[in-house]
Write an enzyme that holds these catalytic residues in place. Structure first.
Site, PDB file in Angstrom:
ATOM      1  N   ILE A  55      61.526  50.834  25.475  1.00 47.06           N
ATOM      2  CA  ILE A  55      61.736  49.673  24.631  1.00 47.06           C
ATOM      3  C   ILE A  55      61.760  48.413  25.469  1.00 47.06           C
ATOM      4  O   ILE A  55      61.993  48.455  26.663  1.00 47.06           O
ATOM      5  CB  ILE A  55      63.058  49.785  23.835  1.00 47.06           C
ATOM      6  CG1 ILE A  55      64.238  49.951  24.810  1.00 47.06           C
ATOM      7  CG2 ILE A  55      63.008  50.930  22.858  1.00 47.06           C
ATOM      8  CD1 ILE A  55      65.585  49.965  24.121  1.00 47.06           C
ATOM      9  N   TYR A 128      62.400  44.811  31.138  1.00 48.41           N
ATOM     10  CA  TYR A 128      61.523  45.959  30.901  1.00 48.41           C
ATOM     11  C   TYR A 128      60.711  46.290  32.150  1.00 48.41           C
ATOM     12  O   TYR A 128      60.592  47.456  32.541  1.00 48.41           O
ATOM     13  CB  TYR A 128      60.597  45.640  29.729  1.00 48.41           C
ATOM     14  CG  TYR A 128      59.656  46.748  29.349  1.00 48.41           C
ATOM     15  CD1 TYR A 128      60.100  47.848  28.616  1.00 48.41           C
ATOM     16  CD2 TYR A 128      58.306  46.693  29.698  1.00 48.41           C
ATOM     17  CE1 TYR A 128      59.226  48.857  28.249  1.00 48.41           C
ATOM     18  CE2 TYR A 128      57.432  47.699  29.333  1.00 48.41           C
ATOM     19  CZ  TYR A 128      57.890  48.772  28.609  1.00 48.41           C
ATOM     20  OH  TYR A 128      57.028  49.778  28.246  1.00 48.41           O
TER      21      TYR A 128
END
Length: 245
Positions: A55, A128
């Site tokens: 995610i 991320y």
């Protein structure tokens, strides 16, 4: 530092556009070996769990509890699940493998010990990238640490695929690359290929993309030496996961 970050982003953009898009997959697939095109799975046991790129929420989530959500899913969860499964994987050797789905986004970040993003303004894209870099470095470490256990460790990335996660986390990116992103099947191709390949044809600890070993660092990006920090990262992960010594 600013110039280095700019170079990483620029190099990543150019490299990604040439390789990670649908056209990149179509070009690379011309080099796939004919014997790999019709793989038989009879007589093989294959369990693939958590096979997604993770995610990349643009806002810090989960900090009010204990762990920042991106980090909890992409790093701490990956580490804990793999470590807890090692006894079972060892029993299944020499056929057992751990395939960690990273992302090309990791090219834009070196490894860091700032695991839960301590900066004042949270940057979901950067977090991320950091998470995905850790996954690649973890794979290297596992491959070396458990090389006598009969387990293969591999990291890979799917390229730029059109998925609900991309649409939610990077809507402007999806819009800009409309018609150029890979399908989910094209993104998943290398995961399936790695799962079914004989281990003697693979390199444990390597990073794969489109059925071939890929570089872990872009030229002059200044990220390679950062992998020296992985032992410190693992010490923190082990403590947070409350695993036995």
């Amino acid at each position: 530092m600013f110039l280095l970050k700019t170079w990483r982003s620029t190099a990543f953009g150019i490299y990604g556009y040439m390789n990670f898009t649908k056209n990149g997959f179509l070009d690379h697939s011309k080099k796939f070996k004919p014997e790999d095109m019709q793989i038989q799975i009879q007589g093989k046991n294959c369990v693939v769990t958590g096979a997604n790129s993770g995610i990349g929420y643009a806002a810090a989530e989960g900090l009010a509890s204990r762990f920042e959500l991106n980090y909890a899913v992409n790093v701490l969860g990956t580490y804990t699940m793999t470590e807890l499964m090692l006894p079972l994987l060892e029993k299944a050797s020499p056929d057992s493998k751990v395939i960690t789905v990273s992302s090309g986004g990791m090219y834009t970040s070196p490894l860091t010990t700032d695991l839960q993003f301590s900066g004042e303004k949270f940057d979901g894209v950067l977090q991320y990238a950091r998470n995905k870099r850790i996954q690649v470095a973890l794979t290297e470490k596992w491959a070396d640490k458990y090389k006598n256990k009969g387990i293969g460790f591999y990291s890979m990335h799917p390229g730029w695929a059109e998925t609900p996660g991309v649409a939610r986390s990077l809507p402007s990116f999806k819009e800009s690359f409309s018609g150029k992103l890979r399908t989910s099947e094209e993104g998943a191709d290398t995961v399936v290929w790695l799962a079914l390949q004989p281990k003697e044809k693979l390199v444990s600890g390597a990073f794969y993309f489109d059925r071939a070993e890929a570089p872990k660092h872009l030229t002059l990006a200044g990220t390679s030496k950062s992998h020296d920090l992985i032992d410190s990262v693992i010490d923190t992960l082990h403590s947070m996961a409350a695993l036995d010594p």
